[in-house]
Scaffold this motif. Structure first.
Motif, PDB file in Angstrom:
ATOM      1  N   TYR A   1     133.370  73.788 146.282  1.00  0.00           N
ATOM      2  CA  TYR A   1     132.400  74.761 146.126  1.00  0.00           C
ATOM      3  C   TYR A   1     132.723  76.184 145.497  1.00  0.00           C
ATOM      4  CZ  TYR A   1     129.621  78.704 148.278  1.00  0.00           C
ATOM      5  OH  TYR A   1     128.874  79.554 148.241  1.00  0.00           O
ATOM      6  N   LEU A   2     133.689  76.609 145.980  1.00  0.00           N
ATOM      7  CA  LEU A   2     134.455  77.925 145.090  1.00  0.00           C
ATOM      8  C   LEU A   2     134.510  77.568 143.902  1.00  0.00           C
ATOM      9  CD1 LEU A   2     136.691  78.884 147.988  1.00  0.00           C
ATOM     10  CD2 LEU A   2     134.522  80.115 147.327  1.00  0.00           C
ATOM     11  N   THR A   3     134.900  76.275 143.453  1.00  0.00           N
ATOM     12  CA  THR A   3     135.242  76.352 141.825  1.00  0.00           C
ATOM     13  C   THR A   3     133.950  76.324 141.112  1.00  0.00           C
ATOM     14  OG1 THR A   3     137.246  74.953 142.496  1.00  0.00           O
ATOM     15  CG2 THR A   3     136.105  74.553 140.313  1.00  0.00           C
ATOM     16  N   ASP A   4     133.016  75.525 141.742  1.00  0.00           N
ATOM     17  CA  ASP A   4     131.643  75.641 141.098  1.00  0.00           C
ATOM     18  C   ASP A   4     131.071  77.012 141.217  1.00  0.00           C
ATOM     19  OD1 ASP A   4     131.861  72.900 140.705  1.00  0.00           O
ATOM     20  OD2 ASP A   4     130.306  72.380 142.634  1.00  0.00           O
ATOM     21  N   LEU A   5     131.001  77.901 142.267  1.00  0.00           N
ATOM     22  CA  LEU A   5     130.607  78.868 142.501  1.00  0.00           C
ATOM     23  C   LEU A   5     131.182  80.301 141.399  1.00  0.00           C
ATOM     24  CD1 LEU A   5     129.042  81.271 143.742  1.00  0.00           C
ATOM     25  CD2 LEU A   5     130.693  81.291 145.468  1.00  0.00           C
ATOM     26  N   LYS A   6     132.500  79.842 141.085  1.00  0.00           N
ATOM     27  CA  LYS A   6     133.434  80.652 140.139  1.00  0.00           C
ATOM     28  C   LYS A   6     132.643  80.651 138.845  1.00  0.00           C
ATOM     29  CE  LYS A   6     137.800  81.559 138.347  1.00  0.00           C
ATOM     30  NZ  LYS A   6     139.155  81.370 138.552  1.00  0.00           N
ATOM     31  N   ALA A   7     132.398  79.063 138.541  1.00  0.00           N
ATOM     32  CA  ALA A   7     131.953  78.728 137.124  1.00  0.00           C
ATOM     33  C   ALA A   7     130.415  79.538 137.082  1.00  0.00           C
ATOM     34  CB  ALA A   7     132.005  77.267 136.956  1.00  0.00           C
ATOM     35  N   ALA A   8     129.681  79.276 138.020  1.00  0.00           N
ATOM     36  CA  ALA A   8     128.444  79.990 137.975  1.00  0.00           C
ATOM     37  C   ALA A   8     127.991  81.396 137.789  1.00  0.00           C
ATOM     38  CB  ALA A   8     127.674  79.752 139.102  1.00  0.00           C
ATOM     39  N   VAL A   9     129.320  82.258 138.393  1.00  0.00           N
ATOM     40  CA  VAL A   9     129.364  83.607 138.165  1.00  0.00           C
ATOM     41  C   VAL A   9     129.882  83.908 136.701  1.00  0.00           C
ATOM     42  CG1 VAL A   9     130.838  85.738 138.767  1.00  0.00           C
ATOM     43  CG2 VAL A   9     129.931  84.024 140.480  1.00  0.00           C
TER      44      VAL A   9
ATOM     45  N   ASP B   1     123.126  85.231 146.329  1.00  0.00           N
ATOM     46  CA  ASP B   1     122.475  85.854 144.994  1.00  0.00           C
ATOM     47  C   ASP B   1     123.808  85.940 144.019  1.00  0.00           C
ATOM     48  OD1 ASP B   1     121.562  87.489 143.083  1.00  0.00           O
ATOM     49  OD2 ASP B   1     120.054  88.540 144.427  1.00  0.00           O
ATOM     50  N   LEU B   2     123.713  85.209 142.968  1.00  0.00           N
ATOM     51  CA  LEU B   2     124.924  85.723 142.015  1.00  0.00           C
ATOM     52  C   LEU B   2     124.933  86.840 141.365  1.00  0.00           C
ATOM     53  CD1 LEU B   2     124.704  82.131 139.814  1.00  0.00           C
ATOM     54  CD2 LEU B   2     126.382  82.898 141.516  1.00  0.00           C
ATOM     55  N   ALA B   3     123.852  87.575 141.451  1.00  0.00           N
ATOM     56  CA  ALA B   3     123.989  89.086 141.129  1.00  0.00           C
ATOM     57  C   ALA B   3     124.606  90.147 142.143  1.00  0.00           C
ATOM     58  CB  ALA B   3     122.458  89.744 140.980  1.00  0.00           C
ATOM     59  N   LYS B   4     125.035  89.428 143.170  1.00  0.00           N
ATOM     60  CA  LYS B   4     125.890  90.207 144.069  1.00  0.00           C
ATOM     61  C   LYS B   4     126.923  89.730 144.706  1.00  0.00           C
ATOM     62  CE  LYS B   4     121.227  91.533 146.507  1.00  0.00           C
ATOM     63  NZ  LYS B   4     120.455  91.368 147.566  1.00  0.00           N
ATOM     64  N   VAL B   5     127.490  88.550 143.936  1.00  0.00           N
ATOM     65  CA  VAL B   5     128.657  87.963 144.268  1.00  0.00           C
ATOM     66  C   VAL B   5     129.997  88.812 143.419  1.00  0.00           C
ATOM     67  CG1 VAL B   5     130.095  86.048 143.848  1.00  0.00           C
ATOM     68  CG2 VAL B   5     127.505  85.854 144.387  1.00  0.00           C
ATOM     69  N   ASP B   6     130.902  88.993 144.377  1.00  0.00           N
ATOM     70  CA  ASP B   6     132.302  89.522 143.859  1.00  0.00           C
ATOM     71  C   ASP B   6     133.035  88.621 143.520  1.00  0.00           C
ATOM     72  OD1 ASP B   6     134.545  91.066 143.741  1.00  0.00           O
ATOM     73  OD2 ASP B   6     134.575  91.868 145.637  1.00  0.00           O
ATOM     74  N   ALA B   7     133.169  88.614 142.006  1.00  0.00           N
ATOM     75  CA  ALA B   7     134.277  87.632 141.283  1.00  0.00           C
ATOM     76  C   ALA B   7     135.615  87.512 141.755  1.00  0.00           C
ATOM     77  CB  ALA B   7     133.882  87.535 139.984  1.00  0.00           C
ATOM     78  N   ALA B   8     136.043  88.834 142.024  1.00  0.00           N
ATOM     79  CA  ALA B   8     137.353  88.944 142.302  1.00  0.00           C
ATOM     80  C   ALA B   8     137.854  88.197 143.595  1.00  0.00           C
ATOM     81  CB  ALA B   8     138.025  90.328 142.464  1.00  0.00           C
ATOM     82  N   LYS B   9     136.820  88.448 144.803  1.00  0.00           N
ATOM     83  CA  LYS B   9     136.825  87.874 146.115  1.00  0.00           C
ATOM     84  C   LYS B   9     136.809  86.180 146.037  1.00  0.00           C
ATOM     85  CE  LYS B   9     135.989  87.857 150.753  1.00  0.00           C
ATOM     86  NZ  LYS B   9     137.194  87.187 151.274  1.00  0.00           N
ATOM     87  N   ILE B  10     135.783  85.925 145.128  1.00  0.00           N
ATOM     88  CA  ILE B  10     135.697  84.376 144.960  1.00  0.00           C
ATOM     89  C   ILE B  10     137.133  83.845 144.592  1.00  0.00           C
ATOM     90  CG2 ILE B  10     134.646  82.400 143.593  1.00  0.00           C
ATOM     91  CD1 ILE B  10     132.279  84.179 143.411  1.00  0.00           C
ATOM     92  N   ASN B  11     138.098  84.458 143.604  1.00  0.00           N
ATOM     93  CA  ASN B  11     139.080  83.939 143.231  1.00  0.00           C
ATOM     94  C   ASN B  11     140.053  84.008 144.354  1.00  0.00           C
ATOM     95  OD1 ASN B  11     138.864  83.625 140.413  1.00  0.00           O
ATOM     96  ND2 ASN B  11     138.696  85.507 140.034  1.00  0.00           N
TER      97      ASN B  11
END
Length: 135
Positions: free
Chosen positions: A125-133, A86-96
Motif C-alpha cells: 500500500y505505501l509503495t503504491d501511495l508513494k508512486a501515486a504522490v 486526498d493526494l493533495a494533502k499527503v506528506d511525501a516525507a511521512k510516507i517515506n
C-alpha cells in the motif's frame, strides 16, 4: 448546462468527496474504468490506485484508494474504499518514513511471523501511495 454525474467517495474514516462532476476514472480490479453521467449500472471491486475527478478535460482532484467497491447506479457513482486519502494533502516525507518502518518490521517479522501478511500488505500500500504522490 450539461448533466453532471453525482459522485461520492466514502472511507470508514469519513466522506472524502460528494458532489456533481463531469467524469470519474477509477482503478478497477479488472482495469481502470471511467464513468460519465447516465452510465450503465455495474459494480466492481477496486485495487490500490488513484481515483481522478474531472471537470471537462481537467483533473480537479486525485484521491488514492486502498481497495474497496465501486457501484454505478442511475443515481450516480459511489465508491466505498477500505482507505482513502486526498493526494493533495499527503506528506511525501511521512510516507517515506512509514514505508521504511514497515519494511523494517517486515524483515524482522520473518516469513513465518503472525503479522507477515498484514505487514506485506502495508508495504504494498505505501509503495503504491508513494508512486501515486510522485505522479
Amino acid at each position: 448546462m450539461a448533466e453532471k454525474l453525482h459522485f461520492s467517495l466514502v472511507s470508514p474514516a469519513k466522506e472524502l468527496f460528494s458532489g456533481e462532476v463531469d467524469h470519474v476514472i477509477a482503478p478497477g480490479s479488472e482495469g481502470e474504468f471511467g464513468v460519465l453521467v447516465n452510465h450503465a449500472p455495474f459494480m466492481t471491486t477496486l485495487k490500490n490506485g488513484v481515483v481522478r475527478i474531472l471537470e471537462g478535460d481537467n483533473v480537479t482532484m486525485r484521491l488514492f484508494v486502498r481497495g474497496g467497491f465501486a457501484d454505478v447506479t442511475p443515481a450516480g457513482l459511489t465508491i466505498l474504499a477500505e482507505e482513502a486519502v486526498d493526494l493533495a494533502k499527503v506528506d511525501a516525507a511521512k510516507i517515506n518514513e512509514d514505508l521504511e518502518e514497515a519494511k523494517t518490521k517486515l524483515l524482522s517479522e520473518g516469513k513465518d511471523g503472525p503479522h507477515h501478511g498484514a505487514l506485506e500488505a502495508q508495504v504494498d500500500y505505501l509503495t503504491d501511495l508513494k508512486a501515486a504522490v510522485v505522479h
